[in-house]
Each structure stands twice: as structure tokens, then as C-alpha cells.
Design a protein around this motif. Structure first.
Motif: not given
Length: 247
Positions: A83-84, A208-211, A218-221
Motif C-alpha cells: 500500500w505504501n 484534499i485528495y493529495l493530503s 503517515i498513519q500506516r507508518n
């Protein structure tokens, strides 16, 4: 047997052998006490054997739960790498204004996944709580098991729950910008339906989508760091369990 001893005492009294009678009575009491102690020892031995059998069963169930958890966490970790990678491809596509290709569609799908749906088995641990923590004779093993489930696993699941509620409008933004490519629906991978952009220009200009994609990455990491600790601690406890079960 009782009648036999009673007759001996009567004969001793009848013969006036009081001293011998007292000695005999004391000896009889000693034998009774020894018998009681032996019976108690046998009972304790049987109870201990029963508890050790129960402990073995509890530890085996715990090991099974942890093995399942370990497999799930490894699989989840591998998914996060995928996913990353997709997130990086999508971010690069947007920031570098690259030409669109339908090969991006599966990456749009992967990039949106926060990875907060990991499920851990608590079956073995619940079994331990029902029986009682004291069934485990090893203090260090008992402490390690409790800390793993009550602290390490709990911290991971709480962090996932927090991130799941962190972006309540994530799916609505995805639905606004994409359509599901249902023609490429795969029964073996029902959650990997490619996402096709409704409009490329609109997508590229949607900040908004890019953010959102960057935030999800970041959440995944962050979760990956906590997940790594869970894998390490789970592996340690599994080794301790195997050592205890092999005794």
C-alpha cells in the motif's frame, strides 16, 4: 481392622498392662496421623497433576492464538509495504503531473487503505483469564503473557481504532473522485477493486485528495512501528511458551 486394634487395647487393659496400653495407643495415633498425611500428600499430588494438565491445555491454546496473531501481523505488514508503494506512485503521479494510465487504478485503491482492520485472537488469553492467571507456574511467563495482551496488543488496536475515526470523510472523498471498476472485480480479492478516476483534471487539482493520501501513508507508518513491536514481543512470548510446554 478397627475391631482388631480395639481388641488389642481391651486385652492390654484387662491384663493390667497400662503402660503398654498407653504406648500402643500413642503408636496407633501416630499411625493414623501418618495415614492422614499420606492421604493428603496423594491428594495434593493428584491436584497438582490435574492443575499441570490444565496449565498445559491453557498454554497450548495461548500458543495457538499467538501463532495466528503472528501470521496475521506479518501478512498485515506485507500489505502495508504494498500500500505504501502504491501511495508513493499516486503521490508522484499527482505532484509530477504525469500522464494517466489505467495501470494506476489499482494503486488508487491501495493508496486509500489506512490498514486499520487487523484482527487479533484473544481466545487463548480469555481462556487463561477464566481459569485464573495463577495456573501458570512460571512468574516470568505469566508476566510476559499479560503484558503482551494487556499492553502491547491493546496499544496497537487502540491506535488503529483512533486512526479509523481520524478521517471520517475519507470514503466520501474517494466516492466523489472515483468510480469502482466493477468489470475487474476478483472474487479472490474482493477488496482490491481498481478505482477509476471520474475526471483526471479534477483529481489532479484536488488538494484534499493529495493530503488525504499523504495522511493515510503517515498513519500506516505509525502503525507499522507499533506493529513491529507487537511482532517482536509476540515472537518472544511464543518462544517462552514452547520452552514451557517442552518441559
Amino acid at each position: 481392622m478397627i475391631k482388631f486394634f480395639r481388641n488389642i487395647r481391651k486385652n492390654l487393659l484387662a491384663e493390667g498392662k497400662t503402660a503398654n496400653y498407653l504406648k500402643y495407643a500413642i503408636g496407633e495415633i501416630v499411625l493414623v496421623v501418618i495415614g492422614i498425611l499420606i492421604a493428603l500428600q496423594i491428594n495434593n499430588w493428584n491436584e497438582n497433576k490435574k492443575e499441570r494438565k490444565q496449565e498445559h491445555k491453557v498454554l497450548t491454546e495461548l500458543l495457538s492464538s499467538l501463532e495466528n496473531n503472528y501470521t496475521s501481523m506479518v501478512s498485515d505488514s506485507l500489505n502495508r509495504v504494498t500500500w505504501n508503494t502504491s501511495s508513493n506512485i499516486v503521490i508522484n503521479f499527482l505532484e509530477s503531473d504525469l500522464p494517466y494510465s489505467d495501470t494506476l487504478n489499482i494503486h488508487f485503491q491501495h493508496a486509500r487503505k489506512p490498514g486499520t482492520n487487523l484482527s487479533l485472537s484473544y481466545a487463548g488469553y480469555e481462556g487463561l483469564k477464566n481459569v485464573g492467571y495463577d495456573i501458570i507456574t512460571s512468574d516470568s511467563l505469566r508476566k510476559s503473557i499479560v503484558e503482551l495482551f494487556e499492553l502491547t496488543h491493546k496499544a496497537l488496536l487502540e491506535e488503529m481504532e483512533y486512526f479509523e475515526s481520524f478521517q471520517p470523510n475519507r470514503q466520501s472523498n474517494i466516492d466523489r473522485l472515483f468510480s469502482y471498476d466493477d468489470k475487474n472485480f476478483n472474487l479472490n480479492e474482493p477488496f482490491n477493486v481498481p478505482l477509476k478516476p471520474n475526471n483526471i483534471d479534477t483529481l489532479k487539482n484536488d488538494s484534499i485528495y493529495l493530503s488525504l493520501i499523504k495522511s493515510v501513508k503517515i498513519q500506516r507508518n505509525i502503525i507499522s512501528v507499533i506493529l513491529y513491536k507487537n511482532l517482536s514481543e509476540t515472537n518472544k512470548v511464543m518462544k517462552l511458551l514452547k520452552e514451557e510446554l517442552s518441559k
